[in-house]
Design a protein around this motif. Structure first.
Motif, PDB file in Angstrom:
ATOM      1  N   PRO A 456     -13.718   4.108  17.654  1.00  0.00           N
ATOM      2  CA  PRO A 456     -12.308   3.963  18.022  1.00  0.00           C
ATOM      3  C   PRO A 456     -11.435   3.800  16.774  1.00  0.00           C
ATOM      4  N   ALA A 457     -10.223   4.355  16.856  1.00  0.00           N
ATOM      5  CA  ALA A 457      -9.315   4.283  15.709  1.00  0.00           C
ATOM      6  C   ALA A 457      -8.883   2.840  15.468  1.00  0.00           C
ATOM      7  N   SER A 458      -8.768   2.486  14.187  1.00  0.00           N
ATOM      8  CA  SER A 458      -8.286   1.147  13.840  1.00  0.00           C
ATOM      9  C   SER A 458      -7.479   1.223  12.546  1.00  0.00           C
ATOM     10  N   LEU A 459      -6.495   0.314  12.430  1.00  0.00           N
ATOM     11  CA  LEU A 459      -5.663   0.209  11.225  1.00  0.00           C
ATOM     12  C   LEU A 459      -5.376  -1.276  11.033  1.00  0.00           C
ATOM     13  N   VAL A 460      -5.914  -1.859   9.971  1.00  0.00           N
ATOM     14  CA  VAL A 460      -5.849  -3.311   9.757  1.00  0.00           C
ATOM     15  C   VAL A 460      -5.021  -3.584   8.507  1.00  0.00           C
ATOM     16  N   LEU A 461      -3.977  -4.414   8.675  1.00  0.00           N
ATOM     17  CA  LEU A 461      -3.058  -4.768   7.592  1.00  0.00           C
ATOM     18  C   LEU A 461      -3.277  -6.217   7.180  1.00  0.00           C
ATOM     19  N   SER A 462      -3.213  -6.472   5.870  1.00  0.00           N
ATOM     20  CA  SER A 462      -3.262  -7.835   5.341  1.00  0.00           C
ATOM     21  C   SER A 462      -2.264  -7.951   4.190  1.00  0.00           C
ATOM     22  N   GLY A 463      -1.866  -9.172   3.834  1.00  0.00           N
ATOM     23  CA  GLY A 463      -0.911  -9.339   2.737  1.00  0.00           C
ATOM     24  C   GLY A 463      -0.698 -10.784   2.368  1.00  0.00           C
ATOM     25  N   SER A 464      -0.044 -10.990   1.223  1.00  0.00           N
ATOM     26  CA  SER A 464       0.272 -12.346   0.744  1.00  0.00           C
ATOM     27  C   SER A 464       1.324 -12.248  -0.352  1.00  0.00           C
ATOM     28  N   ARG A 465       1.975 -13.397  -0.661  1.00  0.00           N
ATOM     29  CA  ARG A 465       2.947 -13.422  -1.756  1.00  0.00           C
ATOM     30  C   ARG A 465       2.213 -13.335  -3.084  1.00  0.00           C
ATOM     31  N   ASP A 466       2.858 -12.739  -4.026  1.00  0.00           N
ATOM     32  CA  ASP A 466       2.293 -12.625  -5.365  1.00  0.00           C
ATOM     33  C   ASP A 466       2.161 -14.020  -5.958  1.00  0.00           C
ATOM     34  N   PRO A 467       1.000 -14.358  -6.514  1.00  0.00           N
ATOM     35  CA  PRO A 467       0.829 -15.730  -7.033  1.00  0.00           C
ATOM     36  C   PRO A 467       1.686 -16.040  -8.251  1.00  0.00           C
ATOM     37  N   ASN A 472       7.787 -11.426  -4.592  1.00  0.00           N
ATOM     38  CA  ASN A 472       7.044 -10.194  -4.253  1.00  0.00           C
ATOM     39  C   ASN A 472       5.988 -10.480  -3.184  1.00  0.00           C
ATOM     40  N   VAL A 473       5.802  -9.498  -2.267  1.00  0.00           N
ATOM     41  CA  VAL A 473       4.764  -9.570  -1.223  1.00  0.00           C
ATOM     42  C   VAL A 473       3.831  -8.373  -1.416  1.00  0.00           C
ATOM     43  N   ASN A 474       2.529  -8.662  -1.642  1.00  0.00           N
ATOM     44  CA  ASN A 474       1.526  -7.602  -1.814  1.00  0.00           C
ATOM     45  C   ASN A 474       0.880  -7.287  -0.471  1.00  0.00           C
ATOM     46  N   LEU A 475       0.923  -6.019  -0.053  1.00  0.00           N
ATOM     47  CA  LEU A 475       0.361  -5.567   1.226  1.00  0.00           C
ATOM     48  C   LEU A 475      -0.767  -4.563   0.974  1.00  0.00           C
ATOM     49  N   SER A 476      -1.805  -4.565   1.832  1.00  0.00           N
ATOM     50  CA  SER A 476      -2.886  -3.560   1.770  1.00  0.00           C
ATOM     51  C   SER A 476      -3.427  -3.330   3.178  1.00  0.00           C
ATOM     52  N   TRP A 477      -3.987  -2.163   3.395  1.00  0.00           N
ATOM     53  CA  TRP A 477      -4.498  -1.830   4.731  1.00  0.00           C
ATOM     54  C   TRP A 477      -5.675  -0.853   4.623  1.00  0.00           C
ATOM     55  N   THR A 478      -6.498  -0.840   5.644  1.00  0.00           N
ATOM     56  CA  THR A 478      -7.640   0.085   5.769  1.00  0.00           C
ATOM     57  C   THR A 478      -7.637   0.665   7.176  1.00  0.00           C
ATOM     58  N   SER A 479      -8.191   1.889   7.294  1.00  0.00           N
ATOM     59  CA  SER A 479      -8.225   2.554   8.602  1.00  0.00           C
ATOM     60  C   SER A 479      -9.586   3.184   8.830  1.00  0.00           C
ATOM     61  N   SER A 512      -1.841   0.702  -0.098  1.00  0.00           N
ATOM     62  CA  SER A 512      -1.260  -0.585  -0.498  1.00  0.00           C
ATOM     63  C   SER A 512       0.217  -0.378  -0.853  1.00  0.00           C
ATOM     64  N   TYR A 513       0.968  -1.506  -0.811  1.00  0.00           N
ATOM     65  CA  TYR A 513       2.384  -1.464  -1.156  1.00  0.00           C
ATOM     66  C   TYR A 513       2.818  -2.877  -1.538  1.00  0.00           C
ATOM     67  N   THR A 514       3.723  -2.968  -2.549  1.00  0.00           N
ATOM     68  CA  THR A 514       4.287  -4.263  -2.955  1.00  0.00           C
ATOM     69  C   THR A 514       5.775  -4.269  -2.658  1.00  0.00           C
TER      70      THR A 514
END
Length: 549
Positions: A456-467, A472-479, A512-514
């Motif tokens: 089944p198709a999936s797209l999972v996003l995660s992220g956090s503020r830059d330390p 800045n907020v750093n975002l990344s995802w996998t599918s 990924s995207y910041t």
């Protein structure tokens, strides 16, 4: 065969039943006598094993009656009574026991049945019976189960089984008849080669040291060769069993070889050419099949042969027994002497057209994760009465009747759906056009692999503020399971404000995207979408990034 097994020595068995009191000497003498008889007896056959055990029990019971009246084998050593030694009685008992033992083993033992007749077409064979007796046969003779038949370099012979099956043995060949009844025939091939024709619906097995080759109503040649056991299926098909539980299907026109490799048995299969079959041995069997009205299968493609002429290429002419060969198929009976010319009558009608040769063409019209649908068409075969659907796995096309999964009556069916399939498995199918329980024509082989459904198709996003840079907020995802994606769209929402979106080029199943425009004093919600041609294929989960301070 070995003798009937003993779970303890004869002396121990007697002592256990009756103790070791004052008649110990009689026990020892009887034990030695019984063991001596067993030592001079030829090895017992399988069917005599129970008789041997029963005889031993009878001897023990008889000794109890003579030496310990009232003690039975069921009572065992727990019920002993004092008895007087009777030496003369012991001697008489031994004589009685010897007579009983000889009667059971040599007189009352079961007689092996006659299962076949041997016809020697050239030279002579040596027949060794199960009891070790030998005889030379140069014409015809009866054969029993357990007989071993050996030919020399100038001998050709034929085993005609009572159930209608036939096995022909080549020069320098040895076979053992191990079983035969109304439906099953078994032969052990110890050296050389033999060609066998199984009677209709009968099972015929030829065993070698490496493999058991079996056909039902078909024909094959089995040879003990330098490389191992070779099996050529000449009609219908066969199965070769080897190793502990391996099986290799051999369809008509194929050669299977079972050989030892690195301490294990392996099997390989290939097509056999008509040139390989153009030997005197196969031409001899073609000529004999035609004389006896048997279907030679693929040997039909060999040129016609005179049986005596082809035999002269195999053995010296003086060794051939033409009088023992089966008679040739009779020709038509001569008609009556012609009479006067008849008066001209009406013109005859048109001759009926002969039935066209039959053929079947099959294809897989549908293959899903849960079923395979076959469809077919046929020509000719107007006298046929149904179809058989055949399926196998491995390298070979399926054959009738070993691989039948369905029988369809009548000729109206043009498709069949097989739902007993497993995902990821490869299957070979054929459709057989049937006439009276026999294959009239096979279709081409159709090979399909049942697909495995994609995950089944999936797209999972995660992220956090830059330390380091809290804004800045750093975002990344996998599918997984997505196809056709051409870009990603990242969307940011904030309480009471409008959404903000950014396009991210597609470079693979992850990205990924910041976000550098965020504020550390605000909380944000993010989501990413997989896009294809301006349409959303799949949305990710949403995540919330809290305020930094």
């Amino acid at each position: 065969m070995s003798k009937a097994p003993k779970d303890r020595t004869t002396e121990e068995g007697l002592a256990e039943l009756y103790g070791t009191g004052r008649h110990t000497r009689g026990l020892e003498e009887m034990a030695r006598a019984v063991d001596r008889f067993q030592g001079i007896i030829p090895p017992a056959r399988e069917q005599r094993a129970q008789s041997m055990a029963d005889t031993r029990g009878a001897l023990l019971a008889l000794h109890g009656e003579l030496y310990a009246p009232g003690v039975t084998p069921e009572a065992g050593g727990r019920a002993r009574r004092l008895v007087l030694p009777v030496f003369a009685g012991a001697t008489a008992a031994l004589a009685v026991l010897a007579a009983v033992l000889v009667y059971f083993l040599f007189v009352a033992g079961p007689k092996l049945p006659t299962v076949a007749t041997i016809r020697v077409d050239a030279g002579s064979v040596t027949v060794v019976a199960d009891d070790g007796s030998r005889r030379e046969v140069s014409a015809t003779s009866e054969l029993k189960k357990g007989d071993t038949v050996s030919s020399d370099k100038d001998t050709l012979a034929e085993l005609l089984f009572d159930n209608g099956s036939v096995t022909r043995i080549d020069c320098n060949t040895t076979v053992l008849l191990n079983s035969s009844d109304d439906a099953i025939t078994g032969v052990d091939l110890q050296e050389g080669q033999c060609y066998s024709q199984a009677a209709a619906e009968n099972t015929l097995t030829v065993s070698t040291a490496d493999a058991d080759s079996r056909t039902v109503g078909g024909a094959f040649n089995v040879a003990v060769a330098t490389e191992g056991t070779e099996v050529v299926s000449t009609r219908t098909g066969s199965a070769v069993f080897y190793g502990s539980d391996e099986i290799q299907w051999v369809r008509e026109g194929h050669l299977a070889t079972v050989r030892q490799e690195n301490g294990a048995l392996t099997a390989s299969v290939r097509d056999v050419t008509i040139e390989e079959l153009s030997t005197p041995w196969y031409r001899f069997n073609l000529a004999m099949d035609r004389r006896e009205g048997l279907d030679p299968g693929i040997l039909e493609d060999l040129p016609d042969e005179d049986v005596v002429e082809v035999m002269e290429q195999m053995v010296p002419p003086e060794e051939i027994h033409p009088e023992d060969l089966p008679p040739e198929e009779p020709g038509p009976e001569p008609g009556p002497e012609p009479g006067p010319e008849p008066e001209p009558g009406p013109e005859p009608g048109p001759e009926p057209e002969p039935e066209q040769p039959s053929s079947v063409s099959a294809q897989a019209s549908s293959v899903t994760v849960s079923s395979v649908t076959l469809s077919w068409s046929y020509t000719g075969g107007s006298s046929c009465d149904g179809f058989s659907i055949l399926r196998s796995q491995g390298e070979l096309a399926p054959v009738y009747p070993a691989n039948v999964i369905a029988n369809l009556s009548g000729l109206s069916a043009t498709s069949y759906q097989d739902t007993a399939v497993a995902q990821g498995q490869t299957y070979h199918y054929r459709v057989a056009l049937m006439q009276g329980g026999s294959v009239k024509s096979y279709s081409n082989a159709v090979t399909v692999t049942v697909p495995i459904p994609p995950p089944p198709a999936s797209l999972v996003l995660s992220g956090s503020r830059d330390p380091v840079i809290f804004n800045n907020v750093n975002l990344s995802w996998t599918s997984t399971g997505l196809s056709g994606v051409d870009r990603w769209v990242v969307t940011r929402s904030e309480g009471g404000g409008s959404d903000v979106s950014w396009n991210v080029p597609y470079t693979g199943s992850s990205g990924s995207y910041t976000d550098t425009s965020a504020s550390g004093t605000l909380a944000y919600t993010y989501r990413v979408a997989a896009m294809s041609g301006g349409q959303v294929l799949h949305n990710s989960n949403t995540i919330t990034i809290p305020i930094a301070i």
